[in-house]
Design a protein around this motif. Structure first.
Motif, PDB file in Angstrom:
ATOM      1  N   PHE A  60     149.171   0.712 -57.489  1.00  0.00           N
ATOM      2  CA  PHE A  60     149.216   0.115 -58.714  1.00  0.00           C
ATOM      3  C   PHE A  60     150.729  -0.508 -58.578  1.00  0.00           C
ATOM      4  O   PHE A  60     151.863   0.564 -58.603  1.00  0.00           O
ATOM      5  CB  PHE A  60     149.326   1.253 -59.679  1.00  0.00           C
TER       6      PHE A  60
ATOM      7  N   ASP B 192     153.299  -1.306 -60.557  1.00  0.00           N
ATOM      8  CA  ASP B 192     153.793  -1.255 -62.118  1.00  0.00           C
ATOM      9  C   ASP B 192     154.966  -1.786 -62.430  1.00  0.00           C
ATOM     10  O   ASP B 192     155.961  -1.123 -62.535  1.00  0.00           O
ATOM     11  CB  ASP B 192     153.729   0.470 -62.051  1.00  0.00           C
TER      12      ASP B 192
ATOM     13  N   SER C  67     145.431  -0.144 -66.587  1.00  0.00           N
ATOM     14  CA  SER C  67     146.225   0.557 -65.348  1.00  0.00           C
ATOM     15  C   SER C  67     145.352   1.660 -64.423  1.00  0.00           C
ATOM     16  O   SER C  67     144.634   2.169 -65.351  1.00  0.00           O
ATOM     17  CB  SER C  67     147.373   1.243 -65.924  1.00  0.00           C
TER      18      SER C  67
ATOM     19  N   HIS D  25     151.485   4.934 -56.646  1.00  0.00           N
ATOM     20  CA  HIS D  25     151.797   4.420 -58.153  1.00  0.00           C
ATOM     21  C   HIS D  25     153.276   3.950 -57.841  1.00  0.00           C
ATOM     22  O   HIS D  25     154.195   4.481 -57.467  1.00  0.00           O
ATOM     23  CB  HIS D  25     151.874   5.556 -59.028  1.00  0.00           C
TER      24      HIS D  25
ATOM     25  N   ARG E  93     156.763   1.780 -58.468  1.00  0.00           N
ATOM     26  CA  ARG E  93     157.504   1.256 -59.385  1.00  0.00           C
ATOM     27  C   ARG E  93     157.702  -0.090 -59.143  1.00  0.00           C
ATOM     28  O   ARG E  93     158.373  -0.193 -58.277  1.00  0.00           O
ATOM     29  CB  ARG E  93     158.655   2.433 -59.627  1.00  0.00           C
TER      30      ARG E  93
END
Ligand SMILES: Nc1ncnc2c1ncn2[C@@H]1O[C@H](COP(=O)(O)OS(=O)(=O)O)[C@@H](OP(=O)(O)O)[C@H]1O
Ligand SMILES: Nc1ncnc2c1ncn2[C@@H]1O[C@H](COP(=O)(O)OP(=O)(O)O)[C@@H](O)[C@H]1O
Length: 226
Positions: free
Chosen positions: A148, A150, A185, A192, A194
């Motif tokens: 992800f 993010d 999401s 995950h 950042r």
């Protein structure tokens, strides 16, 4: 159900992975438009190939010029009826078909022993979960690594390298993810990541590289992967 019968090949996935000295897998980057998927995926591709790994990169924008082209790109060569039937836009079922096709292609590439990087918005959990199922059915659990990316919407919109957020805000683009279309999401991604401008693409790609190189990971050499 159908008269289509699976033909078992003579060369196995293990044969192919032994040739390459690595385990195939799919690294699935998902996130908003402008979050950094393509940049990070290309940087990761460079890190992996520099480390002697065999890879392939599938990117949403590029695949939508070929395998998942829109009707406008197909009509000239194939005619309007074909274009309408097989061309893909950004409606919910178009995205579902886009991700279904890419899940299938990525599974084939992983079965060839390649570390397959995919960079698609892929906003719907259900579509990503189906891609995971397709990939793991072709190999085993752990072959599909959801990443992800993010990055906050406001950062993506500030970047807006293709001016699409501006057009979406002006109502010139319909169903634009994050503005007039949802992004779901990942609930439990393997990584995950950042996003944002305070980390370089290399740092972000290195985080994925380190995860892949971890003990027992699918991309370790066939010997060490056990
Ligand atoms: N309506 C709409 N919504 C989202 N994105 C749009 C749209 N129209 C065009 N684009 C551009 O297409 C890229 C997304 O294609 P994908 O195949 O990754 O999308 S999806 O996975 O089917 O949701 C995406 O590329 P990236 O910016 O690289 O993510 C956009 O630039
Ligand atoms: N870590 C980062 N820091 C700053 N800018 C970035 C970073 N990653 C990507 N970008 C920039 O953000 C924009 C969108 O990146 P891109 O990889 O095209 O995103 P996506 O593929 O998710 O649409 C590009 O202009 C890219 O150079």
């Amino acid at each position: 159900m159908t008269d289509i019968v699976w033909h078992q090949g003579t060369v196995s996935r293990e044969d192919r992975e032994k040739l390459l000295g690595q385990r195939g897998c799919v690294v699935w980057l998902t996130g908003l438009s402008g979050c950094g998927k393509s940049t990070i995926a290309n940087e990761l591709d460079r890190l992996l190939t520099s480390a002697g790994r065999a890879t392939m990169l599938l990117d949403g924008d590029n695949i939508r010029h070929g395998l998942c082209a829109p009707p406008a790109m197909l009509a000239g060569e194939h005619g309007d009826a074909f274009a309408e039937r097989f061309g893909l836009g950004f409606g919910e079922i178009d995205r579902e078909e886009n991700i279904r096709r890419i899940g299938s292609v990525a599974a084939l590439m992983a079965s060839a022993g390649l570390i397959t990087l995919t960079a698609f918005v892929s906003p719907y959990r259900r579509d990503r979960d189906r891609a995971r199922k397709i990939v793991e059915a072709a190999g085993e659990k752990g072959d599909f690594l959801e990443v992800f990316v993010d990055t906050p919407l406001e950062v993506c919109e500030k970047r807006d390298p293709k001016g699409l957020y501006k057009k979406a805000r002006a109502g010139e683009i319909k169903n634009f993810t994050g503005i007039s279309d949802p992004y779901e999401s990942p609930a439990d991604p393997e990584i995950h990541l950042r996003g944002g401008d305070d980390r370089t693409p290399t740092e972000q790609a290195q985080e994925i590289f380190d995860f892949l190189a971890g003990p027992g990971r699918r991309t370790a050499t066939t010997e060490s992967a056990g």
